[in-house]
Motif scaffolding. Sequence first.
Motif, short mmCIF file in Angstrom:
data_model
loop_
_atom_site.label_atom_id
_atom_site.label_comp_id
_atom_site.label_asym_id
_atom_site.label_seq_id
_atom_site.Cartn_x
_atom_site.Cartn_y
_atom_site.Cartn_z
N ILE A 1 15.70 -2.29 -9.70
CA ILE A 1 14.77 -2.72 -8.64
C ILE A 1 13.39 -2.97 -9.28
O ILE A 1 12.74 -3.98 -9.02
CB ILE A 1 14.65 -1.65 -7.52
CG1 ILE A 1 16.02 -1.33 -6.92
CG2 ILE A 1 13.65 -2.08 -6.44
CD1 ILE A 1 16.72 -2.47 -6.22
N ALA A 2 12.97 -2.04 -10.15
CA ALA A 2 11.66 -2.18 -10.80
C ALA A 2 11.60 -3.48 -11.61
O ALA A 2 10.64 -4.26 -11.50
CB ALA A 2 11.42 -0.98 -11.72
N MET A 3 12.64 -3.74 -12.42
CA MET A 3 12.60 -4.94 -13.27
C MET A 3 12.72 -6.22 -12.44
O MET A 3 12.10 -7.24 -12.78
CB MET A 3 13.71 -4.86 -14.33
CG MET A 3 13.43 -3.78 -15.38
SD MET A 3 14.59 -3.78 -16.75
CE MET A 3 15.94 -2.82 -16.08
N SER A 4 13.48 -6.17 -11.34
CA SER A 4 13.60 -7.37 -10.49
C SER A 4 12.23 -7.75 -9.93
O SER A 4 11.84 -8.92 -9.95
CB SER A 4 14.58 -7.11 -9.34
OG SER A 4 15.85 -6.86 -9.88
N PHE A 5 11.48 -6.75 -9.44
CA PHE A 5 10.17 -7.08 -8.86
C PHE A 5 9.15 -7.45 -9.95
O PHE A 5 8.24 -8.24 -9.70
CB PHE A 5 9.67 -5.96 -7.94
CG PHE A 5 10.36 -6.02 -6.61
CD1 PHE A 5 10.15 -7.10 -5.75
CD2 PHE A 5 11.26 -5.05 -6.21
CE1 PHE A 5 10.83 -7.20 -4.53
CE2 PHE A 5 11.94 -5.13 -5.00
CZ PHE A 5 11.71 -6.21 -4.15
N ALA A 6 9.35 -6.92 -11.17
CA ALA A 6 8.46 -7.36 -12.26
C ALA A 6 8.64 -8.87 -12.47
O ALA A 6 7.67 -9.60 -12.67
CB ALA A 6 8.79 -6.60 -13.54
N VAL A 7 9.87 -9.35 -12.36
CA VAL A 7 10.12 -10.79 -12.52
C VAL A 7 9.51 -11.56 -11.35
O VAL A 7 8.90 -12.62 -11.53
CB VAL A 7 11.65 -11.05 -12.64
CG1 VAL A 7 11.96 -12.55 -12.59
CG2 VAL A 7 12.17 -10.45 -13.96
#
Length: 434
Positions: free
Chosen positions: A390-396
């Motif tokens: 979830i963290a990496m998806s929102f970073a993108v």
Amino acid sequence: MSSSNNLIINKSKPLIGNLMIPGDKSISHRSIILGALSNGELTISNFLASDDCNATINAMRQLGADISVSEDKVRIKGKGLFGLREPKQIIDAGNSGTLIRLLTGVLAVQDFDSTITGDDSLKKRPMGRIIEPLTLCGAKIQAHEYKAPLTIHGSSTLKSIQYDQSVASAQVKSCLILSALYISGQSTFYEKIQTRDHTENLLEHFSYNINRDSNYLSLKGRQELIAKDILIGSDISSAAFFIVASLIVDGSCVEMRSVNINKFRTGIITVLREMGADIEISDVKSISNEVIGNIKVRYSKLKCVDIKGDIIPSLIDELPILFIACAAATGTSKISGIEELRYKESDRIMAMENGLKAIGINVHSSKDSIEITGGKITGGKVNSCDDHRIAMSFAVAGLISQCSLTIMDTQNISTSFPTFVTILRELGVEVFEV
Ligand code: S3P
């Protein structure tokens, strides 16, 4: 990652470059477990040194395995199937569903008892899916409400396994295959929907004889696993963040070399191409009984998609980042048959719905589906729910946000992709850890 918990990401200029994505997580776990059960010595190259996989090394060491690590290489002196010893302490699987489920398959058939547990997220995840089929074969596992900690009373007299998939899960299948290695006689496995077959591939790499015929698999227990070096391809689940990032940031062109493209893992490529993505795969070859290739991605105008059914297990871990692609596409995407997403490191349907709404995207969900209407990502603040993907998806998502995007509690990125922030920075992205 540093010890900071929150990330702030600013809108990015085009992403251009060649990236080295770390080794595949599923194969890293399996290579440690099966390597320790093999006879002989082996070196694992491009091992993923993440929190999850390091927990697997620690667990196997507690069981007596001889494992040494230097950078991304791991050396194992195998103990053989019957060489493990009783652990002195409780085994800690940390955040890793793969570790607890696979290792329980091994522990259930030992001639000693053991207990395995994990962090708060892991203790909430369903374990009935492994406890029930193992119990049917005679295993004795104690667990309150089918959740970790699991206390396993090992037994070397389990009945052979007849597995008929009730939930499409490679973790459940692999747990039972690992038990079957110890059971004399033939165990058989049937999958209605085929799932990732890394356990089967690695067993064959170690010269273990298994019979495979599309959805059926059978194997005779108590054969020898003959140690052999393993080279691990990059993890497509980690590459997926940079695939989507390159597709949505105007002007981008990024290449990732030697990515594992096992056919049960490439659903994300199929779906993104259906959405109009320009993704090129080249230099396809076989390493350590798996398939790898180079993936080149160019910025593309994406359109909405409607997906459901058998393709879901082949992109189960990539659904959060696919939702970001849907938020950047034109039209309303519908993704159904994804209830499993509610039982991952967080309830990923809820985490993504809340986060997308917080950054200006229109989302509706049901128990097992989500609808996302593409639009302008405003930026703002989102909660990662302590979930790495979830963290990496929102970073993108932050790369195309109008204003900066803050993601809370991102420390768990190190469970699967410790170099994620470093790679973003190498691409010129402004990332602040606060
Ligand atoms: C995995 C299988 C999948 C996946 C997980 C890794 C594996 O879980 O989500 O991240 O290595 O076997 P399920 O088997 O529960 O679908």
